[in-house]
Scaffold this motif. Structure first.
Motif, PDB file in Angstrom:
ATOM      1  N   HIS A  83      32.638  32.724-108.185  1.00 34.35           N
ATOM      2  CA  HIS A  83      32.229  34.129-108.338  1.00 34.35           C
ATOM      3  C   HIS A  83      33.118  34.835-109.362  1.00 34.35           C
ATOM      4  O   HIS A  83      32.629  35.625-110.172  1.00 34.35           O
ATOM      5  CB  HIS A  83      32.295  34.863-106.995  1.00 34.35           C
ATOM      6  CG  HIS A  83      31.138  34.566-106.084  1.00 34.35           C
ATOM      7  ND1 HIS A  83      29.832  34.899-106.390  1.00 34.35           N
ATOM      8  CD2 HIS A  83      31.091  33.969-104.874  1.00 34.35           C
ATOM      9  CE1 HIS A  83      29.034  34.533-105.394  1.00 34.35           C
ATOM     10  NE2 HIS A  83      29.773  33.950-104.468  1.00 34.35           N
ATOM     11  N   ARG A  84      34.412  34.532-109.340  1.00 34.97           N
ATOM     12  CA  ARG A  84      35.319  35.155-110.319  1.00 34.97           C
ATOM     13  C   ARG A  84      34.969  34.731-111.743  1.00 34.97           C
ATOM     14  O   ARG A  84      34.952  35.548-112.661  1.00 34.97           O
ATOM     15  CB  ARG A  84      36.772  34.780-110.003  1.00 34.97           C
ATOM     16  CG  ARG A  84      37.331  35.502-108.814  1.00 34.97           C
ATOM     17  CD  ARG A  84      38.818  35.199-108.595  1.00 34.97           C
ATOM     18  NE  ARG A  84      39.229  35.782-107.337  1.00 34.97           N
ATOM     19  CZ  ARG A  84      39.380  35.084-106.201  1.00 34.97           C
ATOM     20  NH1 ARG A  84      39.209  33.767-106.190  1.00 34.97           N
ATOM     21  NH2 ARG A  84      39.737  35.701-105.092  1.00 34.97           N
TER      22      ARG A  84
ATOM     23  N   ALA B   5      31.339  40.131-117.529  1.00 33.49           N
ATOM     24  CA  ALA B   5      32.109  41.227-118.122  1.00 33.49           C
ATOM     25  C   ALA B   5      32.280  41.007-119.625  1.00 33.49           C
ATOM     26  O   ALA B   5      32.157  41.954-120.414  1.00 33.49           O
ATOM     27  CB  ALA B   5      33.469  41.350-117.439  1.00 33.49           C
ATOM     28  N   ALA B   6      32.547  39.768-120.019  1.00 34.22           N
ATOM     29  CA  ALA B   6      32.695  39.460-121.448  1.00 34.22           C
ATOM     30  C   ALA B   6      31.399  39.735-122.210  1.00 34.22           C
ATOM     31  O   ALA B   6      31.427  40.093-123.393  1.00 34.22           O
ATOM     32  CB  ALA B   6      33.110  38.004-121.627  1.00 34.22           C
TER      33      ALA B   6
ATOM     34  N   GLN C 183      29.127  43.226-109.162  1.00 31.69           N
ATOM     35  CA  GLN C 183      28.581  42.548-107.986  1.00 31.69           C
ATOM     36  C   GLN C 183      29.274  41.201-107.753  1.00 31.69           C
ATOM     37  O   GLN C 183      29.660  40.876-106.618  1.00 31.69           O
ATOM     38  CB  GLN C 183      27.080  42.328-108.165  1.00 31.69           C
ATOM     39  CG  GLN C 183      26.272  43.629-108.147  1.00 31.69           C
ATOM     40  CD  GLN C 183      24.813  43.384-108.462  1.00 31.69           C
ATOM     41  OE1 GLN C 183      24.151  42.649-107.744  1.00 31.69           O
ATOM     42  NE2 GLN C 183      24.315  43.994-109.524  1.00 31.69           N
ATOM     43  N   GLU C 184      29.427  40.428-108.804  1.00 31.59           N
ATOM     44  CA  GLU C 184      30.059  39.111-108.660  1.00 31.59           C
ATOM     45  C   GLU C 184      31.518  39.233-108.225  1.00 31.59           C
ATOM     46  O   GLU C 184      32.007  38.417-107.448  1.00 31.59           O
ATOM     47  CB  GLU C 184      29.960  38.314-109.959  1.00 31.59           C
ATOM     48  CG  GLU C 184      28.585  37.744-110.231  1.00 31.59           C
ATOM     49  CD  GLU C 184      28.091  36.818-109.121  1.00 31.59           C
ATOM     50  OE1 GLU C 184      28.873  35.985-108.617  1.00 31.59           O
ATOM     51  OE2 GLU C 184      26.911  36.940-108.753  1.00 31.59           O
ATOM     52  N   ARG C 185      32.200  40.268-108.713  1.00 32.11           N
ATOM     53  CA  ARG C 185      33.621  40.411-108.345  1.00 32.11           C
ATOM     54  C   ARG C 185      33.753  40.773-106.865  1.00 32.11           C
ATOM     55  O   ARG C 185      34.649  40.273-106.179  1.00 32.11           O
ATOM     56  CB  ARG C 185      34.299  41.464-109.224  1.00 32.11           C
ATOM     57  CG  ARG C 185      35.791  41.314-109.272  1.00 32.11           C
ATOM     58  CD  ARG C 185      36.167  39.993-109.936  1.00 32.11           C
ATOM     59  NE  ARG C 185      37.584  39.725-109.852  1.00 32.11           N
ATOM     60  CZ  ARG C 185      38.265  39.083-110.800  1.00 32.11           C
ATOM     61  NH1 ARG C 185      37.675  38.623-111.865  1.00 32.11           N
ATOM     62  NH2 ARG C 185      39.539  38.869-110.656  1.00 32.11           N
ATOM     63  N   LEU C 186      32.859  41.621-106.361  1.00 30.37           N
ATOM     64  CA  LEU C 186      32.937  41.933-104.929  1.00 30.37           C
ATOM     65  C   LEU C 186      32.559  40.712-104.100  1.00 30.37           C
ATOM     66  O   LEU C 186      33.130  40.480-103.036  1.00 30.37           O
ATOM     67  CB  LEU C 186      32.051  43.126-104.557  1.00 30.37           C
ATOM     68  CG  LEU C 186      32.286  43.589-103.114  1.00 30.37           C
ATOM     69  CD1 LEU C 186      33.698  44.139-102.930  1.00 30.37           C
ATOM     70  CD2 LEU C 186      31.269  44.603-102.679  1.00 30.37           C
TER      71      LEU C 186
ATOM     72  N   ALA D  67      34.805  50.494-113.556  1.00 34.95           N
ATOM     73  CA  ALA D  67      34.456  50.024-112.208  1.00 34.95           C
ATOM     74  C   ALA D  67      34.819  48.548-112.059  1.00 34.95           C
ATOM     75  O   ALA D  67      35.362  48.135-111.027  1.00 34.95           O
ATOM     76  CB  ALA D  67      32.962  50.238-111.943  1.00 34.95           C
ATOM     77  N   TYR D  68      34.544  47.781-113.102  1.00 36.74           N
ATOM     78  CA  TYR D  68      34.872  46.355-113.028  1.00 36.74           C
ATOM     79  C   TYR D  68      36.384  46.147-112.975  1.00 36.74           C
ATOM     80  O   TYR D  68      36.887  45.328-112.196  1.00 36.74           O
ATOM     81  CB  TYR D  68      34.269  45.584-114.202  1.00 36.74           C
ATOM     82  CG  TYR D  68      34.627  44.125-114.128  1.00 36.74           C
ATOM     83  CD1 TYR D  68      34.062  43.304-113.147  1.00 36.74           C
ATOM     84  CD2 TYR D  68      35.564  43.554-114.979  1.00 36.74           C
ATOM     85  CE1 TYR D  68      34.408  41.972-113.026  1.00 36.74           C
ATOM     86  CE2 TYR D  68      35.913  42.221-114.870  1.00 36.74           C
ATOM     87  CZ  TYR D  68      35.332  41.436-113.897  1.00 36.74           C
ATOM     88  OH  TYR D  68      35.686  40.115-113.777  1.00 36.74           O
ATOM     89  N   ALA D  69      37.132  46.900-113.777  1.00 36.37           N
ATOM     90  CA  ALA D  69      38.592  46.766-113.800  1.00 36.37           C
ATOM     91  C   ALA D  69      39.182  47.114-112.430  1.00 36.37           C
ATOM     92  O   ALA D  69      40.122  46.455-111.961  1.00 36.37           O
ATOM     93  CB  ALA D  69      39.186  47.673-114.875  1.00 36.37           C
ATOM     94  N   MET D  70      38.605  48.133-111.765  1.00 28.58           N
ATOM     95  CA  MET D  70      39.076  48.517-110.430  1.00 28.58           C
ATOM     96  C   MET D  70      38.878  47.362-109.449  1.00 28.58           C
ATOM     97  O   MET D  70      39.772  47.027-108.677  1.00 28.58           O
ATOM     98  CB  MET D  70      38.301  49.751-109.964  1.00 28.58           C
ATOM     99  CG  MET D  70      38.698  50.256-108.580  1.00 28.58           C
ATOM    100  SD  MET D  70      37.649  49.670-107.211  1.00 28.58           S
ATOM    101  CE  MET D  70      36.118  50.490-107.550  1.00 28.58           C
ATOM    102  N   LEU D  71      37.721  46.712-109.510  1.00 30.77           N
ATOM    103  CA  LEU D  71      37.439  45.593-108.603  1.00 30.77           C
ATOM    104  C   LEU D  71      38.297  44.379-108.929  1.00 30.77           C
ATOM    105  O   LEU D  71      38.775  43.699-108.014  1.00 30.77           O
ATOM    106  CB  LEU D  71      35.953  45.235-108.673  1.00 30.77           C
ATOM    107  CG  LEU D  71      35.088  46.092-107.749  1.00 30.77           C
ATOM    108  CD1 LEU D  71      33.705  46.284-108.304  1.00 30.77           C
ATOM    109  CD2 LEU D  71      35.013  45.439-106.398  1.00 30.77           C
TER     110      LEU D  71
END
Length: 200
Positions: free
Chosen positions: A100-101, A108-109, A118-121, A181-185
């Motif tokens: 998932h990471r 993200a790239a 979604q994938e990070r959560l 949002a992605y950086a926060m996750l």
């Protein structure tokens, strides 16, 4: 009354069925009519209504019922798969936290922020499950994940709730997602990997 020949009976049936009353025949009525016709054909097949005709009719009845049940079960399963409960964290895929990471970083790239969030959560959820900090995941929502993980890791409860909101926003609220949002996750994921649960 003189019995009708097969061709004359078919012609009269076609005339009858072309009347406006039959134009809106329900599916059940159509199935019943088709079944009646199959039974009639089966009994006509054996001369003089012999036991062979009755046996053929019974066999057709069994085959028809089995086919109907099979179709209904298939439709029910297909419908159940298609209707995932709103808020369901996973979409049926079985992936590890690392997978998932990797998927999140790739998305993200590519600038696909909503999917990356979604994938990070999902990575966070899988990692917490692997470490036995939350129970099994099937059907779990992001909010349920945050609440359950927040009990094991109370210092992260607010951040987990915010992560769940970010997931719901992009997955169900039509929010496009963002690098912030992605950086926060991602930051939360990295810190959670080092966190130790509070003893209950």
């Amino acid at each position: 009354m003189t019995p009708l020949g097969r061709e004359e009976a078919q012609r009269r049936a076609a005339e009858e069925l072309s009347k406006p009353g039959y134009a809106h025949e329900s599916l059940l009525d159509r199935l019943y009519r088709t079944f009646q016709q199959l039974l009639g054909d089966a009994t006509d097949f054996a001369p003089g209504g012999s036991p062979v005709g009755a046996l053929l009719a019974a066999l057709l009845l069994v085959l028809f019922v089995v086919a109907l049940v099979t179709v209904l079960v298939w439709l029910a399963r297909r419908s159940a798969r298609a209707t995932t409960a709103p808020g369901d964290l996973f979409d049926g895929r079985a992936m590890t936290a690392a997978e998932h990471r990797q998927a999140a970083e790739r998305l993200a790239a590519e600038g696909r922020w909503a999917e990356a969030v979604q994938e990070r959560l999902r990575a966070i959820a899988r990692d917490l499950q692997d470490r036995a900090l939350i129970d099994g995941l099937p059907g779990k929502t992001a909010d349920e994940l945050a609440a359950e993980a927040g009990r094991s890791l109370p210092a992260f409860a607010e951040e987990l709730a915010a992560a769940a909101r970010a997931f719901d926003d992009v997955a169900y609220g039509g929010v496009p997602g963002s690098p912030a949002a992605y950086a926060m996750l991602r930051d939360l994921d990295e810190r959670l990997r080092l966190a130790r649960p509070v003893a209950s």
